[in-house]
Design a protein around this motif. Structure first.
Motif, PDB file in Angstrom:
ATOM      1  N   ALA A 124       0.833  -1.212   0.000  1.00 19.80           N
ATOM      2  CA  ALA A 124       0.000   0.000   0.000  1.00 19.80           C
ATOM      3  C   ALA A 124       0.864   1.257   0.000  1.00 19.80           C
ATOM      4  CB  ALA A 124      -0.932  -0.009   1.203  1.00 19.80           C
ATOM      5  N   ARG A 125       1.948   1.238   0.769  1.00 20.15           N
ATOM      6  CA  ARG A 125       2.852   2.396   0.821  1.00 20.15           C
ATOM      7  C   ARG A 125       3.594   2.592  -0.494  1.00 20.15           C
ATOM      8  NH1 ARG A 125       4.096   5.949   2.106  1.00 20.15           N
ATOM      9  NH2 ARG A 125       5.858   6.135   3.506  1.00 20.15           N
ATOM     10  N   ILE A 126       3.906   1.484  -1.187  1.00 21.36           N
ATOM     11  CA  ILE A 126       4.548   1.587  -2.502  1.00 21.36           C
ATOM     12  C   ILE A 126       3.565   2.186  -3.509  1.00 21.36           C
ATOM     13  CG2 ILE A 126       5.514   0.253  -4.433  1.00 21.36           C
ATOM     14  CD1 ILE A 126       6.442  -1.784  -2.216  1.00 21.36           C
ATOM     15  N   MET A 136      -4.765   5.760   5.341  1.00 16.74           N
ATOM     16  CA  MET A 136      -5.380   4.703   4.537  1.00 16.74           C
ATOM     17  C   MET A 136      -6.277   3.799   5.366  1.00 16.74           C
ATOM     18  SD  MET A 136      -2.499   3.452   1.792  1.00 16.74           S
ATOM     19  CE  MET A 136      -0.902   4.053   2.321  1.00 16.74           C
ATOM     20  N   LYS A 137      -6.339   4.025   6.680  1.00 18.94           N
ATOM     21  CA  LYS A 137      -7.151   3.144   7.512  1.00 18.94           C
ATOM     22  C   LYS A 137      -8.623   3.318   7.165  1.00 18.94           C
ATOM     23  CE  LYS A 137      -7.829   6.001  11.660  1.00 18.94           C
ATOM     24  NZ  LYS A 137      -7.568   6.099  13.103  1.00 18.94           N
ATOM     25  N   LYS A 141      -9.508   3.034   0.666  1.00 16.32           N
ATOM     26  CA  LYS A 141      -8.682   4.233   0.609  1.00 16.32           C
ATOM     27  C   LYS A 141      -7.324   3.984  -0.048  1.00 16.32           C
ATOM     28  CE  LYS A 141     -10.841   6.431   4.608  1.00 16.32           C
ATOM     29  NZ  LYS A 141     -10.627   6.939   5.998  1.00 16.32           N
ATOM     30  N   VAL A 142      -7.121   2.783  -0.582  1.00 19.53           N
ATOM     31  CA  VAL A 142      -5.866   2.497  -1.291  1.00 19.53           C
ATOM     32  C   VAL A 142      -6.078   2.719  -2.791  1.00 19.53           C
ATOM     33  CG1 VAL A 142      -4.067   0.786  -1.788  1.00 19.53           C
ATOM     34  CG2 VAL A 142      -5.162   0.823   0.470  1.00 19.53           C
TER      35      VAL A 142
END
Length: 285
Positions: A124-126, A136-137, A141-142
C-alpha cells in the motif's frame, strides 16, 4: 450502541451486501508449492523479491526451500525478518526501505497473518508513497494497484492470504487499525503443506479453531451470500475431517494440505461476509 449509530452500521452493512455482486472481489490463484512459484514470478516479469517474515520463521529455516527455488531460477531476493505479532508502522517502514534500496519489484508475505499483513501494508505504501498508513485506515482508501503480492501462510488459520485487509499497529500510540481495499488481496496464495509440518500441536489446534470461527461467523452473519456459505461449509467440512489428524500426526502432508485449503476457503467466506462478536471481543482482549 446508541440507536443512530446502530442504524448507520446496519444501513452500511445492507448497502455493502447489495453491492457485493458488483464489487471487485477476487480469489487469489492457488499455487501448491513454493518450488512452483518462480514460474509465476517470471510470468509477471519480476526479478527481485522482498520476502517479509518474522524471526521465528527465520530461526526454523522455513524460508530455505523458497530461497533455493528463487536462486535456482535466477530470481534475486531480499529478506526482512523482523515482523512482530501485530505488525507495527515501524516494521512497514523498515521493510519498505529494504524494498526501495534493493530495487525490488515483488512482495512475498511468508508466515502467519502478521507477516502477510505487513507485506500488504508495504504494498500500500509503494502504491501511495505520499500517503501515510494512518490516512489509509478504513475502507477503500488504497484504490491503486500494488506490486506483485504473494502470500505463503505457515499456519492454517488466519486466512490473510485471501483477504482485503491488513491490520497494523501504530508504533508510537499502540493504536491498532485496519486498512481494507481490494488491491490488498494477494495475487497468489501458496498453499504448501511442507511449510506447516513443524507447527507444534497447540499452534496447529488454535490456528485451526481460528479458521473454524471464521467459517462459522461468515456463515451465520447478516451479510452472508450463497457463495460465502458454500466456501464456509467447505472449510468446516475440511476442518472437522482433518484437525484431529494433524493434531496427533503433524507430519501428515495430506491433512496439512487440507487444513491450508480450509483456512483459505474460510478466508474467502469472511472477507466478503465479515466476522462477528467473537472476533470483536478477541481483538479487544
Amino acid at each position: 450502541m446508541n440507536k443512530l449509530k446502530k442504524l448507520y452500521c446496519r444501513t452500511f452493512q445492507t448497502a455493502f451486501k447489495i453491492a457485493l455482486p458488483f464489487l471487485p472481489y477476487r480469489k487469489p490463484k492457488i499455487v501448491g508449492s513454493v518450488k512452483a512459484l518462480p514460474d509465476f514470478i517470471k510470468k509477471k516479469k519480476c526479478d527481485h523479491v522482498l520476502i517479509i517474515t518474522d524471526a521465528g520463521i527465520m530461526k526454523l529455516g522455513l524460508t530455505k526451500r523458497l530461497e533455493n527455488a528463487l536462486s535456482e531460477n535466477d530470481i534475486a531476493y531480499t529478506i526482512y525478518g523482523k515482523t512482530v505479532a501485530n505488525p507495527t508502522t515501524d516494521n512497514v517502514a523498515e521493510a519498505l526501505e529494504l524494498y526501495q534500496t534493493n530495487g525490488c519489484n515483488a512482495l512475498i508475505g511468508f508466515g502467519g497473518g502478521s507477516s502477510m499483513d505487513c507485506a500488504k501494508a508495504v504494498g500500500a505504501r509503494i502504491a501511495k508513497p505520499k500517503q501515510s498508513l494512518a490516512k489509509m485506515k478504513g475502507i477503500l482508501k488504497v484504490h491503486k494497484k500494488l506490486p506483485l503480492l504473494i502470500a505463503i501462510p505457515t499456519t492454517a488459520g488466519t486466512g490473510s492470504e485471501t483477504t482485503l485487509a491488513a491490520v497494523i499497529t501504530d508504533a508510537e500510540t499502540r493504536h491498532k487499525y485496519a486498512i481494507n481495499d481490494f488491491p490488498l488481496i494477494p495475487r497468489y496464495a501458496v498453499l504448501d503443506p511442507k511449510v506447516t509440518l513443524s507447527l507444534p500441536p497447540f499452534i496447529t489446534a488454535t490456528t485451526g479453531m481460528d479458521a473454524l470461527t471464521h467459517a462459522v461467523e461468515a456463515y451465520i452473519g447478516n451479510s452472508t451470500t450463497p457463495g460465502t456459505r458454500k466456501d464456509a461449509l467447505l472449510a468446516v467440512k475440511l476442518i472437522f475431517e482433518n484437525i484431529d489428524i494433524v493434531y496427533n500426526d503433524g507430519k501428515n502432508v495430506d491433512a496439512r494440505r487440507n487444513m491450508l485449503h480450509a483456512s483459505f476457503y474460510a478466508g474467502c467466506a469472511f472477507t466478503k461476509s465479515y466476522v462477528g462478536y467473537v472476533h470483536a471481543v478477541a481483538h479487544s482482549l
